[in-house]
Motif scaffolding. Sequence first.
Motif, mmCIF file in Angstrom:
data_model
loop_
_atom_site.group_PDB
_atom_site.id
_atom_site.type_symbol
_atom_site.label_atom_id
_atom_site.label_comp_id
_atom_site.label_asym_id
_atom_site.label_seq_id
_atom_site.Cartn_x
_atom_site.Cartn_y
_atom_site.Cartn_z
ATOM 1 N N TYR A 57 0.830 -1.196 0.000
ATOM 2 C CA TYR A 57 0.000 0.000 0.000
ATOM 3 C C TYR A 57 0.869 1.254 0.000
ATOM 4 O O TYR A 57 0.647 2.172 -0.795
ATOM 5 C CB TYR A 57 -0.951 0.009 1.201
ATOM 6 C CG TYR A 57 -1.809 1.249 1.274
ATOM 7 C CD1 TYR A 57 -2.824 1.461 0.347
ATOM 8 C CD2 TYR A 57 -1.589 2.210 2.251
ATOM 9 C CE1 TYR A 57 -3.610 2.602 0.396
ATOM 10 C CE2 TYR A 57 -2.371 3.361 2.306
ATOM 11 C CZ TYR A 57 -3.376 3.550 1.381
ATOM 12 O OH TYR A 57 -4.141 4.688 1.429
ATOM 13 N N LEU A 58 1.861 1.287 0.871
ATOM 14 C CA LEU A 58 2.750 2.447 0.940
ATOM 15 C C LEU A 58 3.524 2.606 -0.365
ATOM 16 O O LEU A 58 3.681 3.719 -0.871
ATOM 17 C CB LEU A 58 3.702 2.318 2.127
ATOM 18 C CG LEU A 58 4.615 3.516 2.388
ATOM 19 C CD1 LEU A 58 3.817 4.799 2.599
ATOM 20 C CD2 LEU A 58 5.502 3.242 3.604
ATOM 21 N N GLU A 59 3.970 1.505 -0.931
ATOM 22 C CA GLU A 59 4.698 1.555 -2.202
ATOM 23 C C GLU A 59 3.793 2.073 -3.322
ATOM 24 O O GLU A 59 4.226 2.869 -4.164
ATOM 25 C CB GLU A 59 5.241 0.167 -2.561
ATOM 26 C CG GLU A 59 6.201 0.155 -3.705
ATOM 27 C CD GLU A 59 7.500 0.901 -3.424
ATOM 28 O OE1 GLU A 59 8.091 1.417 -4.394
ATOM 29 O OE2 GLU A 59 7.916 0.993 -2.258
ATOM 30 N N THR A 60 2.528 1.661 -3.323
ATOM 31 C CA THR A 60 1.568 2.140 -4.316
ATOM 32 C C THR A 60 1.384 3.648 -4.194
ATOM 33 O O THR A 60 1.347 4.360 -5.200
ATOM 34 C CB THR A 60 0.218 1.418 -4.156
ATOM 35 O OG1 THR A 60 0.416 0.013 -4.387
ATOM 36 C CG2 THR A 60 -0.820 1.945 -5.128
ATOM 37 N N GLN A 64 2.335 6.472 -6.956
ATOM 38 C CA GLN A 64 1.330 7.433 -7.383
ATOM 39 C C GLN A 64 1.869 8.859 -7.246
ATOM 40 O O GLN A 64 1.680 9.697 -8.132
ATOM 41 C CB GLN A 64 0.055 7.263 -6.563
ATOM 42 C CG GLN A 64 -1.096 8.112 -7.022
ATOM 43 C CD GLN A 64 -2.348 7.877 -6.194
ATOM 44 O OE1 GLN A 64 -2.359 7.127 -5.220
ATOM 45 N NE2 GLN A 64 -3.421 8.536 -6.569
ATOM 46 N N ARG A 65 2.571 9.129 -6.146
ATOM 47 C CA ARG A 65 3.156 10.453 -5.934
ATOM 48 C C ARG A 65 4.175 10.771 -7.033
ATOM 49 O O ARG A 65 4.175 11.882 -7.578
ATOM 50 C CB ARG A 65 3.816 10.528 -4.550
ATOM 51 C CG ARG A 65 4.505 11.856 -4.282
ATOM 52 C CD ARG A 65 5.051 11.972 -2.886
ATOM 53 N NE ARG A 65 6.101 11.009 -2.623
ATOM 54 C CZ ARG A 65 6.662 10.812 -1.435
ATOM 55 N NH1 ARG A 65 6.272 11.520 -0.387
ATOM 56 N NH2 ARG A 65 7.600 9.913 -1.274
ATOM 57 N N VAL A 66 5.011 9.813 -7.369
ATOM 58 C CA VAL A 66 6.021 10.032 -8.416
ATOM 59 C C VAL A 66 5.352 10.275 -9.773
ATOM 60 O O VAL A 66 5.753 11.175 -10.520
ATOM 61 C CB VAL A 66 7.001 8.838 -8.495
ATOM 62 C CG1 VAL A 66 7.848 8.898 -9.750
ATOM 63 C CG2 VAL A 66 7.877 8.786 -7.261
ATOM 64 N N ALA A 67 4.318 9.505 -10.082
ATOM 65 C CA ALA A 67 3.625 9.671 -11.361
ATOM 66 C C ALA A 67 2.982 11.054 -11.452
ATOM 67 O O ALA A 67 3.079 11.729 -12.493
ATOM 68 C CB ALA A 67 2.569 8.577 -11.537
#
Length: 83
Positions: A57-60, A64-67
């Motif tokens: 979840y944290l990795e997702t 998302q933040r990077v995208a």
Amino acid sequence: MQIEKHTLINDLPEHHHTIRHLKMNDNHFAKQFDQYHDVNKEIHHIEEQNEAVSDEYLETLKKQRVALKDLLFTKITETEKSL
């Protein structure tokens, strides 16, 4: 431990004026900007509070933040080139 905040202004201070201009004049940019900061705020809260969430979840959230940051940065640089 100090958690680094990844606000767009902190990460891209040299683009401060363009970011402000786009937030005020481009609704799509403003919406993506708000999404970026919502995701960033959630990540920061999880890390700061040592909240129990799955690594996936944290990795997702981080992906998302990077995208979102990539989309915003592209719009920022395109805008600056057109000025």
